[in-house]
Design a protein around this motif. Structure first.
Motif, PDB file in Angstrom:
ATOM      1  N   ALA A 209       5.886   8.803   6.591  1.00 37.32           N
ATOM      2  CA  ALA A 209       4.954   9.318   5.590  1.00 37.32           C
ATOM      3  C   ALA A 209       5.453  10.631   5.003  1.00 37.32           C
ATOM      4  N   ILE A 210       4.977  10.946   3.819  1.00 39.65           N
ATOM      5  CA  ILE A 210       5.320  12.207   3.166  1.00 39.65           C
ATOM      6  C   ILE A 210       4.983  13.378   4.075  1.00 39.65           C
ATOM      7  N   ARG A 211       3.798  13.351   4.682  1.00 44.90           N
ATOM      8  CA  ARG A 211       3.355  14.448   5.538  1.00 44.90           C
ATOM      9  C   ARG A 211       4.286  14.632   6.728  1.00 44.90           C
ATOM     10  N   GLU A 212       4.781  13.533   7.277  1.00 40.98           N
ATOM     11  CA  GLU A 212       5.679  13.607   8.430  1.00 40.98           C
ATOM     12  C   GLU A 212       7.042  14.165   8.028  1.00 40.98           C
ATOM     13  N   ASN A 213       7.528  13.800   6.845  1.00 39.89           N
ATOM     14  CA  ASN A 213       8.798  14.327   6.367  1.00 39.89           C
ATOM     15  C   ASN A 213       8.724  15.828   6.143  1.00 39.89           C
ATOM     16  N   ILE A 214       7.643  16.281   5.522  1.00 40.03           N
ATOM     17  CA  ILE A 214       7.499  17.707   5.226  1.00 40.03           C
ATOM     18  C   ILE A 214       7.406  18.525   6.512  1.00 40.03           C
ATOM     19  N   ALA A 215       6.778  17.961   7.532  1.00 36.38           N
ATOM     20  CA  ALA A 215       6.550  18.705   8.780  1.00 36.38           C
ATOM     21  C   ALA A 215       7.749  18.719   9.724  1.00 36.38           C
ATOM     22  N   LEU A 216       8.774  17.904   9.445  1.00 36.70           N
ATOM     23  CA  LEU A 216       9.882  17.735  10.398  1.00 36.70           C
ATOM     24  C   LEU A 216      10.494  19.037  10.916  1.00 36.70           C
ATOM     25  N   PRO A 217      10.857  19.990  10.051  1.00 38.20           N
ATOM     26  CA  PRO A 217      11.508  21.199  10.583  1.00 38.20           C
ATOM     27  C   PRO A 217      10.542  22.126  11.327  1.00 38.20           C
ATOM     28  N   CYS A 218       9.224  21.861  11.207  1.00 39.95           N
ATOM     29  CA  CYS A 218       8.218  22.770  11.778  1.00 39.95           C
ATOM     30  C   CYS A 218       7.454  22.156  12.947  1.00 39.95           C
ATOM     31  N   LEU A 219       7.975  21.088  13.516  1.00 36.77           N
ATOM     32  CA  LEU A 219       7.220  20.384  14.560  1.00 36.77           C
ATOM     33  C   LEU A 219       6.886  21.288  15.742  1.00 36.77           C
ATOM     34  N   GLN A 220       7.798  22.185  16.063  1.00 35.36           N
ATOM     35  CA  GLN A 220       7.546  23.058  17.216  1.00 35.36           C
ATOM     36  C   GLN A 220       6.361  23.979  16.960  1.00 35.36           C
ATOM     37  N   THR A 221       6.279  24.528  15.745  1.00 37.15           N
ATOM     38  CA  THR A 221       5.173  25.439  15.438  1.00 37.15           C
ATOM     39  C   THR A 221       3.872  24.690  15.168  1.00 37.15           C
ATOM     40  N   LEU A 222       3.981  23.398  14.844  1.00 31.15           N
ATOM     41  CA  LEU A 222       2.780  22.601  14.566  1.00 31.15           C
ATOM     42  C   LEU A 222       2.260  21.891  15.811  1.00 31.15           C
TER      43      LEU A 222
END
Length: 510
Positions: free
Chosen positions: A364-377
């Motif tokens: 999903a678009i949301r998953e792609n955008i969040a990829l580099p920030c997974l640790q902080t999210l």
């Protein structure tokens, strides 16, 4: 041209020049009018450019011409005969052939096998492949196209430009009278593009009709006899002969002048944010690069394909190992030369190939955008979906990503919107340095203008931008300075008052 036998249509391909006309063609999908009352005509011996932004209806129109989609209204006539219920086999039988942007040759086979795939020639009672007859059929087509490869050459050894010519050869082997070229030059070098345009002119002289779909308007201007523009699924205008100019094409496509593309604001001298000292890549281990990028600066990187620009970007970002030299970000040396270190230090890379290197297309678009920030999210190793959605929605708003939902797969977006998702992914890390490798390749002029605007906004905010581009006009229009590369090293820098195509080419070719 067509007859009926026992209630079934039998298509009899002719050898004369094609005459094709679409009249008031309409196609409606649930909730979307893809085409509305579109008119298009093309005859043998002419090149018609088809232009329009992503989503303008070009792809749907191609599918109608190829018989893959049936229109909901309007009519199609070929050689003056109305055609009802056009199918892909009908289109092929009538001499309509496609050369798609995404090339998918069988690299384990040779040229002859690829050209005649599915239409192999056989002989004898056992119907064995007649290799000599197949070569005899393919060789004259390759000679007509002036290819550098022969019938027996392995496809695995062909360049992208040669693979494009291979697809055209396949089309001509099917007695094509209309060849539809979809973004055929998007991955070609300047010299390869010139060669392909010359082939198009030769086919025109032979009486073949060519429908040329391209975002590269300078190429359309160079080769087209007529230009037809679509906007929002409708005819937006037509240009003929000397009327075909880039400024007029842009105005038809997006309703504003090309002068509004490059809203360049000069950025004053600041401290270096990225410093390269004798950086050498594995491709050019003997050529060192010395380069400074300042905060708030857009530094263009120009050069011919193969000059080492992408290799430099990959080495800076830690994808490929360094063969020597050092990289400093905000005065601090990057020690491990790894991707995690680069990201943690505030360095991001928007890669050349967004589909293979920049996105997880099925995610999903949301998953792609969040990829580099997974640790902080995440909390305790579990992604907070609400925070992920908030980040994606904020990015969607900031970059004007056109989508009905951030839960849609990235593969469903247009090229321009896919590029915005890649940008959103890295902007979520709040980078200090952003490397763009061919930032507008394969996207329409409207999306290009939005990318250029975003780059200016980021530079105004103090982000250092390293922009690699093969588009000369783009390099000159966007950059504050330009570094020109040749054989792995920087052959020279050009300041604001030196940015001309002549100066860039002089340094690029030595």
């Amino acid at each position: 041209m067509q007859t009926l036998r026992d209630g079934a249509r039998v298509l009899i391909p002719g050898t004369e020049k094609i005459s094709l006309e679409l009249s008031r063609v309409t196609k409606v999908y649930p909730g979307v009018v893809a085409l509305q009352d579109v008119d298009l005509n093309i005859s043998g011996g002419e090149i018609v450019g088809l232009i329009g932004e992503n989503g303008a209806g070009k792809s749907t129109l191609m599918k109608v011409l190829g018989g893959m989609v049936s229109p909901d209204g309007g009519g199609i006539s070929i050689d003056g005969v109305p055609i009802d219920g056009l199918t892909p086999s009908d289109a092929s039988g009538l001499g309509i052939a496609f050369v798609h942007q995404e090339l998918n040759p069988f690299s384990n086979l040779d040229v002859t096998a690829n050209v005649l795939l599915g239409r192999e020639l056989t002989s004898g009672p056992l119907r064995l492949l007649d290799r000599s007859a197949m070569v005899a059929k393919v060789a004259p087509i390759l000679k007509l196209l002036g290819t550098r490869f022969g019938p027996a050459d392995p496809v695995a050894d062909l360049s992208l430009a040669d693979q494009q010519l291979l697809e055209i050869a396949r089309a001509l082997s099917m007695n094509a009278r209309l060849v539809i070229l979809d973004e055929p030059t998007s991955s070609l070098t300047l010299s390869e593009t010139g060669r392909l345009l010359e082939v198009m002119r030769q086919l025109r002289e032979k009486g073949v009709a060519i429908l040329f779909i391209s975002h590269r308007l300078s190429e359309v201007e160079e080769v087209a006899d007529r230009v037809v523009c679509l906007r929002d699924g409708r005819n937006a205008g037509e240009l003929v002969g000397s009327e075909i100019r880039k400024d007029k094409m842009v105005r038809m496509m997006i309703g504003r002048d090309v002068s509004q593309f490059y809203e360049k604001s000069r950025h004053g001298a600041t401290k270096p944010v990225l410093e390269l000292h004798d950086v050498r890549t594995s491709t050019f281990p003997e050529a060192g690069v010395d380069l400074d990028l300042h905060a708030g600066e857009i530094l263009g990187v120009a050069g011919l394909v193969g000059a080492g620009r992408t290799e430099l970007a990959r080495a800076i970002f830690g994808i490929d190992p360094l063969s020597g030299g050092s990289i400093h970000l905000n005065g601090k040396e990057l020690k491990s030369h790894s991707v995690p270190e680069a990201i943690a230090s505030g360095l991001s890379l928007v890669p050349e190939n967004r589909k293979e290197q920049g996105l997880l297309l099925d995610f999903a678009i949301r998953e792609n955008i969040a990829l580099p920030c997974l640790q902080t999210l995440s909390r305790f190793g579990i992604v907070d979906r609400e925070r992920e959605a908030d980040l994606a929605e904020a990015s969607r708003s900031r970059l004007a990503i056109k989508t009905s939902s951030i839960s849609r797969a990235a593969a469903e977006l247009s090229g321009g919107n896919q590029q915005k998702v890649v940008l959103a992914k890295w902007l979520s890390t709040k980078p200090k340095v952003l490397i763009f490798d061919e930032p507008t390749r394969g996207i329409d002029v409207g999306a290009k203008a939005e990318v250029y605007h975003l780059m200016q906004v980021l530079a105004d905010e103090g982000v250092g931008i390293l922009m690699i581009s093969s588009d000369m006009e783009e390099v000159i229009g966007v950059s504050d300075r330009v570094a020109v590369m040749r054989r792995g090293h920087v052959s020279g820098f050009l300041g604001p008052n030196e940015l001309t195509e002549e100066n860039i080419l002089r340094l690029a070719v030595g």
